[in-house]
Scaffold this active site. Structure first.
Site, PDB file in Angstrom:
ATOM      1  N   LYS A  46     -54.439 -34.142  84.985  1.00 53.10           N
ATOM      2  CA  LYS A  46     -54.798 -34.556  83.625  1.00 53.10           C
ATOM      3  C   LYS A  46     -56.261 -34.287  83.282  1.00 53.10           C
ATOM      4  O   LYS A  46     -56.612 -34.234  82.107  1.00 53.10           O
ATOM      5  CB  LYS A  46     -54.463 -36.035  83.406  1.00 53.10           C
ATOM      6  CG  LYS A  46     -52.956 -36.255  83.447  1.00 53.10           C
ATOM      7  CD  LYS A  46     -52.503 -37.554  82.859  1.00 53.10           C
ATOM      8  CE  LYS A  46     -50.973 -37.539  82.755  1.00 53.10           C
ATOM      9  NZ  LYS A  46     -50.385 -38.843  82.567  1.00 53.10           N
ATOM     10  N   LYS A  91     -37.946 -32.053  84.070  1.00 51.26           N
ATOM     11  CA  LYS A  91     -37.551 -33.399  83.696  1.00 51.26           C
ATOM     12  C   LYS A  91     -37.690 -33.603  82.192  1.00 51.26           C
ATOM     13  O   LYS A  91     -38.631 -33.097  81.593  1.00 51.26           O
ATOM     14  CB  LYS A  91     -38.505 -34.395  84.390  1.00 51.26           C
ATOM     15  CG  LYS A  91     -37.827 -35.428  85.236  1.00 51.26           C
ATOM     16  CD  LYS A  91     -38.836 -36.204  86.058  1.00 51.26           C
ATOM     17  CE  LYS A  91     -39.488 -37.319  85.261  1.00 51.26           C
ATOM     18  NZ  LYS A  91     -40.223 -38.277  86.123  1.00 51.26           N
ATOM     19  N   LYS A 113     -41.463 -36.443  76.999  1.00 47.58           N
ATOM     20  CA  LYS A 113     -41.998 -36.241  75.655  1.00 47.58           C
ATOM     21  C   LYS A 113     -43.253 -35.381  75.697  1.00 47.58           C
ATOM     22  O   LYS A 113     -43.594 -34.732  74.717  1.00 47.58           O
ATOM     23  CB  LYS A 113     -42.275 -37.579  74.978  1.00 47.58           C
ATOM     24  CG  LYS A 113     -43.651 -38.144  75.321  1.00 47.58           C
ATOM     25  CD  LYS A 113     -43.674 -39.517  75.876  1.00 47.58           C
ATOM     26  CE  LYS A 113     -44.983 -39.755  76.586  1.00 47.58           C
ATOM     27  NZ  LYS A 113     -44.956 -40.716  77.641  1.00 47.58           N
TER      28      LYS A 113
END
Ligand code: TRP
Length: 327
Positions: free
Chosen positions: A111, A192, A195
């Site tokens: 991230k 997977k 969102k």
């Protein structure tokens, strides 16, 4: 009785992957274990966020969890920031964790990689998560596979603390679900359902209208074979449809494969099964969402119940580490 705790970030709309992969297990766990479920709004501050959206989503996620079947008479459902013990214990644990081990967390690396600025909270994110868990003396923590490393850190911090300052925390176990469907993106079935990485067409949201659910499932990617078999590695798209049908009806996807020889009927039945599994949940959601005050009241009760466990652990930790009791 085993104490279970899990958390969900209010950072996006919930989808079938959240439902079949996690929340359905939470609903059954609540009857077997002393269960705590937490909407982790503080964790959602670690990446770019919109304050108004965060507030709205926090209530919305809680509303969905109730609609799905969490029973506030049976489990404790609360919002992380409603219990200040989380941030307080997090600081104590930050002084137990090392910069090196936090910097090495794969989620932090993913991230922060390539970002111009990185919030310091993104680095300490897993310490706050450890605080969430350790505050409640949780024995088991149901999480997805992507949280395994964070759980390992929580265990290490608990052990390190106990060794350094004396027995204070229960060392938690990760409970990575082996049953329950792993729902994949309908357009990219090797990934997977998510969102953040998914396309809108690949993700079925819990509040999608029946017609939208049907359209997304009918347009799901399959493959060029002309039969139906359950083979997640070689035929991820077809396997994903069978998993969704199985998760919605309680049948084994391998067995279901025998009932079909063409994609058309498989997709039609999968869409119908998902729509009817979601209908009562969506109906309860609409009722609850029409009365947000009732959800806020449940969250207030949850926070006050959570206080009992959290305050006791925090006091133990404060004393162990040498903080002076306030007179
Ligand atoms: N990090 C978890 C996730 O993104 C959410 C989380 C925060 C959590 N605190 C927790 C999960 C405590 C389990 C227990 O999925």
């Amino acid at each position: 009785m085993t104490r279970v705790l899990s958390g969900v970030q209010p950072s996006g709309d919930l989808h079938l992957g959240n439902y079949f992969g996690a929340f359905r297990n939470w609903v059954s766990d609540q009857h077997q274990h002393d269960s705590y479920y937490c909407v982790v709004d503080l964790h959602a501050l670690t990446l770019d966020h919109d304050p108004a959206a965060l507030r709205k989503r926090t209530l919305d996620v809680a509303t969905w969890l109730l609609a799905i079947g969490l029973d506030p008479e049976v489990c404790t459902l609360f919002v992380q920031s409603h219990r200040p013990e989380h941030t307080e214990l997090s600081w104590l644990l930050e002084c137990t964790a090392t910069f090196g081990e936090l910097r090495r967390m794969t989620q932090f690396k993913d991230k922060s990689d390539g970002q111009e600025t990185v919030r310091a909270g993104l680095l300490t994110y897993p310490v706050l998560m450890a605080a969430d868990i350790l505050l409640y003396d949780a024995d088991r923590v149901p999480v997805g596979d992507d949280q395994r490393q964070h759980l390992e850190l929580a265990r290490n911090l608990a052990q390190r603390w106990n060794t350094r300052y004396g027995e204070t925390f229960v060392v938690p176990e990760a409970a990575i679900p082996t049953v329950g469907a792993r729902v994949m993106d309908l357009q990219e079935p090797t990934r997977k359902m998510s969102k953040s990485t998914g396309t809108d067409a690949g993700v079925v949201y819990l509040n999608d209208e029946p017609a939208v659910i049907a359209r997304k499932i009918k347009r799901a990617v399959t493959d060029t074979a002309t039969d139906v078999t359950y083979d997640p590695a070689a035929r991820p798209g077809v396997a994903n449809l069978l998993s969704l049908l199985g998760a919605s009806t309680g049948a084994d996807p391998r067995r279901l494969a025998e009932d079909y020889s063409q994609y058309g009927p498989l997709k039609a039945d999968t869409a119908a099964a998902v729509i009817s599994a979601m209908a009562p949940v969506q109906e309860r959601y609409r009722t609850l969402a029409a009365d947000p005050g009732s959800v806020e009241k449940i969250l207030a009760q949850g926070a006050s119940r959570a206080r009992e466990a959290a305050a006791a652990t925090l006091l133990r930790a404060r004393r162990a580490v040498g903080l002076l009791d306030p007179a």
